[in-house]
Design an enzyme around this catalytic site. Structure first.
Site, PDB file in Angstrom:
ATOM      1  N   PRO A  54     -15.629  -4.576   2.510  1.00 50.13           N
ATOM      2  CA  PRO A  54     -16.784  -5.085   3.246  1.00 50.13           C
ATOM      3  C   PRO A  54     -18.048  -4.249   3.111  1.00 50.13           C
ATOM      4  O   PRO A  54     -19.155  -4.779   3.241  1.00 50.13           O
ATOM      5  CB  PRO A  54     -16.297  -5.088   4.701  1.00 50.13           C
ATOM      6  CG  PRO A  54     -15.279  -4.002   4.746  1.00 50.13           C
ATOM      7  CD  PRO A  54     -14.583  -4.060   3.412  1.00 50.13           C
TER       8      PRO A  54
ATOM      9  N   GLY B  89     -22.795  -1.544  -3.345  1.00 49.07           N
ATOM     10  CA  GLY B  89     -23.179  -1.448  -4.744  1.00 49.07           C
ATOM     11  C   GLY B  89     -24.607  -0.970  -4.943  1.00 49.07           C
ATOM     12  O   GLY B  89     -25.064  -0.025  -4.303  1.00 49.07           O
TER      13      GLY B  89
ATOM     14  N   TYR C  95       0.845  -1.186   0.000  1.00 51.66           N
ATOM     15  CA  TYR C  95       0.000   0.000   0.000  1.00 51.66           C
ATOM     16  C   TYR C  95       0.887   1.244   0.000  1.00 51.66           C
ATOM     17  O   TYR C  95       1.380   1.679   1.023  1.00 51.66           O
ATOM     18  CB  TYR C  95      -0.925   0.020   1.215  1.00 51.66           C
ATOM     19  CG  TYR C  95      -1.893  -1.134   1.297  1.00 51.66           C
ATOM     20  CD1 TYR C  95      -2.190  -1.928   0.187  1.00 51.66           C
ATOM     21  CD2 TYR C  95      -2.526  -1.444   2.497  1.00 51.66           C
ATOM     22  CE1 TYR C  95      -3.077  -2.984   0.271  1.00 51.66           C
ATOM     23  CE2 TYR C  95      -3.427  -2.500   2.593  1.00 51.66           C
ATOM     24  CZ  TYR C  95      -3.683  -3.267   1.475  1.00 51.66           C
ATOM     25  OH  TYR C  95      -4.573  -4.326   1.561  1.00 51.66           O
TER      26      TYR C  95
END
Length: 288
Positions: free
Chosen positions: A213, A217, A68
């Site tokens: 999590p 959508g 990351y």
């Protein structure tokens, strides 16, 4: 340290590896980096404030990775939270970065060992609480990758070992070589492709850490299940999505990530939300 009345604490606890107690609602530190998970954040002070606020809200499990940034997220975690006291930090290795949004599996044992050593230095610890193989490299014998994780554990460099984006077969194969404490697969209301892995983890007491999590959508849109349940309960669709995960399995450890203090507060609020049975049934059916 926060009190037991904090929002994240309300989600309850789980014993990682059967002995390391963490609160079930954690924080994922991927989004603190630059665009494409590449380079530093536009606002470093904000990134540090988000990490510190997460702990104030009761989070004691922070998930990051060497890839990351790369390296940026781990450095931010240390700057914000070291010395960690009761906060447990999980990290990962096994993905090379060659540019924004580019991820290349690399599971060579010498590379994984190097990245573990570097993560130890960046995080400022002698032992990593949870060290996860970010991806199983298809070009390297899986047993060699799992064996290296076992070596690191025996050497005291890592306390517990985890896997990411794996199948039941891979979990079982790794388990013949090293104790698997966690599995981190993509899982949410609209993506349940890892249902078999979740069942396996639930049956064997392995932590299941769903990434993305709160990715509700279309379910978050007006007229759909997460939205309608949120309106009914006076919550938000993201809180409903996270609460649904927490109630789906006792081994579930969601790690919603955000670079927004507002969204952080919202996500942690899911720890206090209990979905009634009819709401759970509606959400179950909507995403089936």
């Amino acid at each position: 340290m926060t009190t037991t009345q904090s929002p994240a604490a309300a989600a309850g606890t789980f014993q990682l590896g059967g002995e390391l107690t963490v609160r079930r609602l954690g924080y994922g530190a991927m989004r603190l980096t630059g665009e494409g998970i590449w380079g530093p954040p536009k606002d470093t002070d904000n990134a540090l404030a988000v990490l510190r606020r997460a702990v104030e809200l009761g989070v004691d499990f922070v998930d990051t990775a060497d890839s990351y940034g790369p390296y940026v997220s781990e450095e931010l975690v240390r700057e914000a939270l070291y010395p960690y006291r009761d906060v447990r930090v999980a990290t990962k290795a096994g993905l090379l970065r060659t540019g924004p949004n580019r991820w290349i599996p690399c599971g060579r044992p010498d590379y994984l060992r190097q990245e573990c050593e570097m993560s130890l230095r960046r995080l400022g610890v002698e032992t990593i609480d949870l060290f996860q193989l970010h991806r199983v490299d298809p070009h390297v014998a899986a047993d060699e990758q799992f064996g290296l994780l076992a070596d690191l554990q025996r050497e005291g460099k890592v306390r517990h070992v985890g896997l990411s984006q794996v199948s039941v077969e891979q979990i079982e194969a790794a388990g013949r070589i090293v104790d698997v404490a966690s599995v981190q697969n993509r899982y949410n209301l609209v993506d349940r492709s890892s249902d078999a892995e979740l069942r396996h983890c639930t049956e064997h007491g392995i932590a299941f850490i769903p990434w993305a999590p709160a990715d509700a959508g279309n379910l978050a849109k007006e007229g759909n299940a997460a939205h309608d349940v949120a309106v009914e309960l006076g919550a938000t669709p993201a809180q409903v999505a996270l609460a649904w995960l927490l109630q789906r399995s006792s081994v579930m450890l969601p790690i919603p990530g955000t670079a927004s203090l507002e969204h952080l507060e919202e996500n942690c609020g899911a720890g206090t939300l209990e979905l009634p049975r009819h709401a759970v049934e509606r959400l179950d059916a909507a995403g089936a």
